[in-house]
Design a protein around this motif. Structure first.
Motif, short mmCIF file in Angstrom:
data_model
loop_
_atom_site.label_atom_id
_atom_site.label_comp_id
_atom_site.label_asym_id
_atom_site.label_seq_id
_atom_site.Cartn_x
_atom_site.Cartn_y
_atom_site.Cartn_z
N UNK A 172 0.93 -0.88 -0.16
CA UNK A 172 0.15 -0.02 -0.09
C UNK A 172 0.88 1.65 0.06
N UNK A 173 2.01 1.51 0.59
CA UNK A 173 2.78 2.18 1.02
C UNK A 173 4.09 2.49 -0.37
N UNK A 174 4.00 1.52 -0.76
CA UNK A 174 4.55 1.69 -3.05
C UNK A 174 3.28 2.21 -3.69
N UNK A 175 2.43 1.69 -3.84
CA UNK A 175 1.30 2.68 -4.47
C UNK A 175 1.22 3.60 -4.03
N UNK A 176 1.22 4.22 -2.72
CA UNK A 176 1.30 5.37 -2.43
C UNK A 176 2.53 6.19 -3.25
N UNK A 177 3.87 6.03 -2.85
CA UNK A 177 4.91 6.18 -3.04
C UNK A 177 4.76 6.45 -4.96
#
Length: 383
Positions: A172-177
């Motif tokens: 989820x963090x990667x997608x946000x980044x």
């Protein structure tokens, strides 16, 4: 297996800290000696590269995003895009129906890279951690820190002083980044080679190379979302809209293999931005104008032949319409004998035209999915 990933992460991060953080070499085992061995090791080697770039380069990601926030977009292309592609690949490798673990890795922060070298190692570690917690990688969790003291052998530093940081980055963090990084990107140069002079703009040399960025962005677009699909993929609809409005400049018809230095040279590779609908409408307008000029030319010829009232004037009137109906450029009449043209390099041509073709294909798919009547205008550009 865990220790292998950690070793790879540490080695890549140490390489990053010691030199450029933008190009890393991974400590792969000895090169395979047969094609079969190479094929058998490919997935393992690919996974190592993806994992290191996806979650062991958070400091590189932070640095580049910080530069962009300050108005410096020099590293938004290959340097940042390679990290984003790795994050996308890591997300895609997970099973959406099952629990997929976060990406874990190690980074090395060299104390001498800190602006205030007077800080002790412990003070540097504490200040560094606070600095990054408020940055654009706030969703990346630093789970452990290990102080590393300098060690020398024969007067040479073999272990630099700094901090080993264990990092955990969820999907989820990667997608946000990925989405936040793309939304922060801007088109600051043009497609094609740099240094091409243009008399029309009184420029002694163009600032190009943006086709490198577009190549990477087209790759991101196709890896993240099914072709023509605006929602439901890794990229948010607003991110895709931003890419079309501000970044994906290679679209439309095939550009010339060489550029004029006299006229029409402000963006000689045909930079074009806007939504897929904007592109279709623009193309339709161009064709309507061409058809109109063609009709005028036909009328001028018929009038000239039938009445012959002003033979000289009729020829002058008909000439530009004839040229337009044939798909030419009026400037060709004047400039064809003395224009100085600069050939584009094969490498730039390959990046521009491959990106153009793939962007056109995505535009067509999006327009067709919506039942937009102008889709056929872009289909013709794929020739």
């Amino acid at each position: 297996m865990t220790s292998l990933w950690l070793r790879l992460g540490v080695a890549a991060s140490v390489c990053c800290a010691a030199g450029s953080g933008l190009a890393q070499s991974l400590p792969f085992p000895a090169s395979p000696t047969t094609a079969a061995a190479a094929a058998a090791e490919f997935d393992t080697r690919a996974s190592a590269v993806i994992a290191v770039n996806a979650c062991s380069r958070e400091d590189d990601y932070l640095r580049i995003r910080g530069e962009m926030a300050a108005g410096n977009f020099d590293h938004q292309g290959e340097d940042l895009a390679h990290i984003l592609v790795a994050k996308i690949a890591f997300i895609r490798a997970g099973n959406p129906m099952l629990f997929s673990p976060a990406c874990s890795g190690l980074m090395f922060r060299h104390r001498s890279l800190n602006p205030d070298a007077s800080l002790t190692l412990e003070q540097f570690e504490a200040a560094d951690r606070l600095l990054r917690a408020a940055g654009p990688t706030a969703c990346a969790e630093e789970t452990a820190h290990f102080l590393q003291r300098e060690r020398q052998e024969n007067g040479q530093v073999v272990v630099p002083e700094g901090v080993l940081v264990q990092v955990r980055v969820t999907r989820e963090c990667m997608s946000r980044q990925v989405n936040e990084a793309i939304m922060a990107m801007r088109k600051t140069t043009q497609l094609g080679s740099s240094g091409v002079p243009c008399l029309a703009t009184l420029s002694l040399g163009s600032e190009g190379e943006f086709d490198v960025n577009v190549r990477e962005l087209v790759r991101v677009l196709n890896l993240s979302n099914p072709i023509g699909q605006r929602a439901g993929g890794l990229l948010a609809p607003s991110t895709i809209d931003h890419m079309y409005a501000q970044l994906l400049a290679a679209r439309g018809k095939l550009s010339d293999a060489s550029y004029s230095t006299i006229i029409g040279c402000s963006e000689p590779a045909g930079d074009e931005l806007g939504s897929p609908e904007d592109t279709a409408d623009r193309h339709a307008w161009y064709r309507d104008v061409a058809d109109f000029l063609g009709d005028l030319f036909e009328w001028a010829v018929i009038t000239y032949i039938t009445y012959g009232l002003f033979p000289g004037a009729g020829a002058l009137i008909a000439a530009p319409f004839l040229l337009s109906a044939a798909g030419g450029d009026p400037s060709d009449i004047v400039l064809s004998h003395w224009d100085v043209r600069v050939p584009e390099s094969e490498n730039h041509r390959l990046m521009i035209e491959s990106s153009r073709y793939l962007t056109n294909a995505d535009i067509v798919a999006r327009l067709t999915a919506k039942g937009y009547e102008g889709a056929d205008q872009v289909i013709g550009d794929q020739g």
